[in-house]
Scaffold this motif. Structure first.
Motif, PDB file in Angstrom:
ATOM      1  N   LYS A 112       4.917  95.269  29.696  1.00  0.00           N
ATOM      2  CA  LYS A 112       4.702  96.618  30.215  1.00  0.00           C
ATOM      3  C   LYS A 112       3.514  96.713  31.162  1.00  0.00           C
ATOM      4  N   THR A 113       2.433  95.980  30.857  1.00  0.00           N
ATOM      5  CA  THR A 113       1.180  96.193  31.580  1.00  0.00           C
ATOM      6  C   THR A 113       0.647  94.986  32.341  1.00  0.00           C
ATOM      7  N   GLY A 114       1.140  93.791  32.002  1.00  0.00           N
ATOM      8  CA  GLY A 114       0.585  92.588  32.613  1.00  0.00           C
ATOM      9  C   GLY A 114      -0.671  92.102  31.907  1.00  0.00           C
TER      10      GLY A 114
ATOM     11  N   SER B  64       9.186  91.291  31.611  1.00  0.00           N
ATOM     12  CA  SER B  64       9.802  92.064  32.676  1.00  0.00           C
ATOM     13  C   SER B  64       9.835  91.228  33.947  1.00  0.00           C
ATOM     14  N   LYS B  65      10.540  91.703  34.959  1.00  0.00           N
ATOM     15  CA  LYS B  65      10.557  90.985  36.234  1.00  0.00           C
ATOM     16  C   LYS B  65       9.163  90.925  36.841  1.00  0.00           C
ATOM     17  N   LYS B  66       8.404  91.989  36.657  1.00  0.00           N
ATOM     18  CA  LYS B  66       7.054  92.035  37.213  1.00  0.00           C
ATOM     19  C   LYS B  66       6.094  91.127  36.449  1.00  0.00           C
ATOM     20  N   HIS B  67       6.325  90.961  35.146  1.00  0.00           N
ATOM     21  CA  HIS B  67       5.445  90.157  34.294  1.00  0.00           C
ATOM     22  C   HIS B  67       6.281  89.170  33.479  1.00  0.00           C
TER      23      HIS B  67
ATOM     24  N   TYR C 269      -4.513  88.526  32.888  1.00  0.00           N
ATOM     25  CA  TYR C 269      -3.552  89.035  33.852  1.00  0.00           C
ATOM     26  C   TYR C 269      -2.928  87.910  34.669  1.00  0.00           C
TER      27      TYR C 269
END
Length: 130
Positions: free
Chosen positions: A89-91, A2-5, A129
């Motif tokens: 989804k969670t990092g 994802s963009k976040k992870h 993480y």
């Protein structure tokens, strides 16, 4: 992913320079203060060295001359896909280690306080993480 992870994947055969590229990324992440998770591809091999040699002999006896460390029969691509999905989804995710030597076993033992022998797999519930 994802963009976040995000995930950066570096692939290549032994001697192709993947460790050099990995170290370059680690230096960049350190410099930029990014807490990156590093997952080694061989951690998802499904066979030990002894098991792999036996599987190669069996495959060749059956006429399969293309059995390799890179194919689905020798890897746990399901576990790698699961890691990428969870990480996106969670990092975090479940990290596996493939231990090549006594020194590597000692390093891993020191970092997660679990002893293992060389040429074996270790799966931990430790989350990594970014």
């Amino acid at each position: 992913m994802s963009k976040k992870h995000p995930v950066i994947a570096v692939t290549g055969s032994s001697g192709a320079g993947t460790t050099t590229v990995k170290r370059a990324f680690e230096h960049i992440f350190f410099r930029e203060k990014i807490n990156a998770a590093v997952i080694e591809g061989d951690s998802f091999h499904g066979l030990s060295r002894v098991e792999f040699k036996e599987a190669v002999k069996k495959a060749e006896a059956e006429g399969n001359m293309s059995f390799s460390h890179f194919g689905p029969a020798a890897n746990r691509f399901d576990k790698l896909a699961e890691l990428f999905e969870t990480y996106g989804k969670t990092g975090g995710g479940k990290k596996r280690y493939y231990i090549h030597s006594d020194e590597e076993a000692a390093d891993i033992y020191d970092s997660i306080n679990q002893g293992r022998h060389p040429d074996c797999f270790l799966t931990t519930n430790r989350w990594a993480y970014i």
